[in-house]
Design an enzyme around this catalytic site. Structure first.
Site, PDB file in Angstrom:
ATOM      1  N   GLU A 288       8.639  -4.210  10.941  1.00 53.03           N
ATOM      2  CA  GLU A 288       9.129  -2.941  10.394  1.00 53.03           C
ATOM      3  C   GLU A 288       9.650  -2.021  11.499  1.00 53.03           C
ATOM      4  OE1 GLU A 288       6.498  -1.145   7.532  1.00 53.03           O
ATOM      5  OE2 GLU A 288       7.557   0.774   7.566  1.00 53.03           O
TER       6      GLU A 288
ATOM      7  N   ASP B 174       0.841  -1.202   0.000  1.00 51.31           N
ATOM      8  CA  ASP B 174       0.000   0.000   0.000  1.00 51.31           C
ATOM      9  C   ASP B 174       0.877   1.254   0.000  1.00 51.31           C
ATOM     10  OD1 ASP B 174       0.910  -0.315   2.576  1.00 51.31           O
ATOM     11  OD2 ASP B 174      -1.021   0.030   3.548  1.00 51.31           O
TER      12      ASP B 174
ATOM     13  N   ASP C 226      -0.960  -6.077  -0.074  1.00 57.48           N
ATOM     14  CA  ASP C 226      -1.425  -5.419   1.151  1.00 57.48           C
ATOM     15  C   ASP C 226      -2.924  -5.181   1.098  1.00 57.48           C
ATOM     16  OD1 ASP C 226       0.709  -5.055   2.876  1.00 57.48           O
ATOM     17  OD2 ASP C 226       1.238  -3.058   2.109  1.00 57.48           O
TER      18      ASP C 226
ATOM     19  N   GLU D  25      -1.908  -5.430   8.541  1.00 56.53           N
ATOM     20  CA  GLU D  25      -1.166  -4.837   9.648  1.00 56.53           C
ATOM     21  C   GLU D  25      -1.888  -5.086  10.968  1.00 56.53           C
ATOM     22  OE1 GLU D  25      -0.404  -0.684   8.929  1.00 56.53           O
ATOM     23  OE2 GLU D  25       0.605  -1.074   7.014  1.00 56.53           O
TER      24      GLU D  25
HETATM   25  N1  LIG Z   1       8.828   5.067  -0.385  1.00 55.51           N
HETATM   26  C1  LIG Z   1       8.389   4.429   0.695  1.00 55.51           C
HETATM   27  N2  LIG Z   1       9.222   3.608   1.339  1.00 55.51           N
HETATM   28  C2  LIG Z   1       8.824   2.934   2.449  1.00 55.51           C
HETATM   29  O1  LIG Z   1       9.636   2.184   3.024  1.00 55.51           O
HETATM   30  C3  LIG Z   1       7.483   3.103   2.907  1.00 55.51           C
HETATM   31  C4  LIG Z   1       6.638   3.979   2.186  1.00 55.51           C
HETATM   32  N3  LIG Z   1       7.110   4.622   1.104  1.00 55.51           N
HETATM   33  N4  LIG Z   1       5.355   4.176   2.569  1.00 55.51           N
HETATM   34  C5  LIG Z   1       4.784   3.338   3.592  1.00 55.51           C
HETATM   35  C6  LIG Z   1       5.744   3.003   4.608  1.00 55.51           C
HETATM   36  C7  LIG Z   1       6.179   4.173   5.473  1.00 55.51           C
HETATM   37  N5  LIG Z   1       7.522   3.788   5.799  1.00 55.51           N
HETATM   38  C8  LIG Z   1       8.467   4.564   6.425  1.00 55.51           C
HETATM   39  C9  LIG Z   1       8.318   5.918   6.539  1.00 55.51           C
HETATM   40  C10 LIG Z   1       9.290   6.688   7.135  1.00 55.51           C
HETATM   41  C11 LIG Z   1      10.424   6.072   7.631  1.00 55.51           C
HETATM   42  C12 LIG Z   1      11.492   6.827   8.281  1.00 55.51           C
HETATM   43  O2  LIG Z   1      12.305   6.236   8.928  1.00 55.51           O
HETATM   44  N6  LIG Z   1      11.538   8.156   8.077  1.00 55.51           N
HETATM   45  C13 LIG Z   1      12.540   9.107   8.532  1.00 55.51           C
HETATM   46  C14 LIG Z   1      12.118   9.864   9.764  1.00 55.51           C
HETATM   47  C15 LIG Z   1      11.629   9.028  10.889  1.00 55.51           C
HETATM   48  C16 LIG Z   1      11.508   9.809  12.166  1.00 55.51           C
HETATM   49  O3  LIG Z   1      10.527  10.586  12.326  1.00 55.51           O
HETATM   50  O4  LIG Z   1      12.393   9.617  13.004  1.00 55.51           O
HETATM   51  C17 LIG Z   1      13.959   8.619   8.660  1.00 55.51           C
HETATM   52  O5  LIG Z   1      14.868   9.376   8.268  1.00 55.51           O
HETATM   53  O6  LIG Z   1      14.279   7.557   9.165  1.00 55.51           O
HETATM   54  C18 LIG Z   1      10.561   4.707   7.514  1.00 55.51           C
HETATM   55  C19 LIG Z   1       9.599   3.965   6.917  1.00 55.51           C
HETATM   56  C20 LIG Z   1       7.841   2.520   5.209  1.00 55.51           C
HETATM   57  N7  LIG Z   1       6.993   2.491   4.050  1.00 55.51           N
HETATM   58  C1  LIG Z   2       7.235  -1.467   3.603  1.00 47.14           C
HETATM   59  C2  LIG Z   2       6.439  -2.688   3.286  1.00 47.14           C
HETATM   60  C3  LIG Z   2       6.614  -3.764   4.281  1.00 47.14           C
HETATM   61  C4  LIG Z   2       4.989  -2.362   3.066  1.00 47.14           C
HETATM   62  O1  LIG Z   2       4.111  -2.731   3.797  1.00 47.14           O
HETATM   63  C5  LIG Z   2       4.639  -1.543   1.896  1.00 47.14           C
HETATM   64  O2  LIG Z   2       5.503  -1.300   1.027  1.00 47.14           O
HETATM   65  O3  LIG Z   2       3.479  -1.127   1.806  1.00 47.14           O
HETATM   66 MG   LIG Z   3       2.270  -1.731   3.468  1.00 42.92          MG
END
Ligand SMILES: Nc1nc(=O)c2c([nH]1)NC[C@@H]1CN(c3ccc(C(=O)N[C@@H](CCC(=O)O)C(=O)O)cc3)CN21
Ligand SMILES: CC(C)C(=O)C(=O)O
Ligand SMILES: [Mg+2]
Length: 270
Positions: free
Chosen positions: A188, A50, A89, A121
């Protein structure tokens, strides 16, 4: 049993059998062209995530994507995936309200897309829904830890289950998912030590994203690892290409060639 004997299809049972034997590789895909390359690259499983809501549609979160839109993406991926397992998803709102709705949504995905499994989820809160789907013969993958459909409850995308209470709930949920008959489980953004503990305490494969090296497999968003998602560089991501720059540069070159009438040349016309 496959009618097409030429290519041996990876199944949910194949993945189960890989635990402790061989690591599982998984990437997302949302369309035919990318899925074709991901399958050809030898991936074990594709997730029609998703995250299409972010990556394909440009939304802030995964919440807006609909079941119809997920089915459209899944259909395109299934047409391309000859060898790997395809997991889809269930989007936000298509399973949380009640088990009957959850089953109806999962059935629509399986019937209309030809995918092989669904992912939901959550743990205890959706246990009944998971049971209903599995009892209908549909393989289920779980998803614990940072579950992006709950982002407005979490408030941030920071690492989950750092505190003992949330870590214990995640352990309990993982065991519950195994008991309910889930064939695998995504974890995750949780501490690597917790992911290791969970992986060692259950008999179904765990697939990590930001969950360290001791999971039974890894998953990434394919556009992230190809460097197409501009300025998305969380710590857990390894970027194998920088296609954002490559593609932008190619477009720049094309624009210049059109303006200068370098394109099309004598060989590129009739
Ligand atoms: N392009 C994309 N990649 C993904 O892995 C992903 C999506 N979209 N959309 C749905 C979810 C959201 N996800 C995420 C979103 C943000 C972080 C993240 O770590 N973001 C920042 C800031 C986190 C914070 O607030 O500390 C980082 O730098 O780590 C990780 C996974 C994983 N999924
Ligand atoms: C980050 C993965 C596990 C996911 O659920 C997604 O791409 O939507
Ligand atoms: Mg997902």
């Amino acid at each position: 049993m496959s009618i097409n004997k030429e290519i041996k299809r990876i199944t949910t049972e194949t993945l189960r059998g890989m635990k402790g034997v061989e690591k599982i590789s998984m990437l997302t895909s949302y369309d035919f062209t990318i899925a074709q390359m991901v399958d050809a690259g030898g991936i074990d499983a594709i997730l029609v995530g998703d995250s299409a809501s972010n990556v394909m549609a440009g939304h802030e979160t995964t919440l807006p994507i609909t079941l119809d839109q997920m089915i459209y993406h899944a259909q395109s991926v299934v047409r391309a995936a000859k060898r790997c397992l395809v997991v889809v998803d269930l989007p936000f709102g298509s399973y949380q309200s009640d088990p009957q709705k959850a089953l109806d949504s999962a059935v629509r995905i399986m019937k209309e897309s030809g995918a092989h499994a669904v992912k939901l989820e959550g743990g205890k809160e959706i246990a009944e829904s998971i049971s209903r789907i599995i009892n209908a013969g549909i393989p289920v993958m779980g998803h614990l830890g940072l579950t992006p459909q709950s982002i407005y409850q979490f408030g941030t995308y920071k690492v989950r289950a750092k505190e003992e209470a949330e870590a214990q709930k995640l352990m309990d949920d993982a065991k519950l998912l195994e008991e309910l008959g889930a064939f695998s489980l995504v974890m995750e953004k949780i501490p690597a030590d917790l992911a290791k503990k969970v992986t060692e305490s259950i008999n179904i494969p765990t697939i990590g994203i930001g969950a360290g090296p001791n999971c039974d497999g890894q998953v990434l968003v394919v556009h992230d690892m190809l460097g197409m998602t501009h300025e998305f560089k969380p710590k857990f991501l390894r970027q194998y290409l920088n296609l954002y720059d490559e593609i932008t540069n190619a477009v720049q070159q094309y624009v210049a060639d059109v303006k200068s009438v370098d394109f099309p040349n004598e060989k590129e016309q009739y």
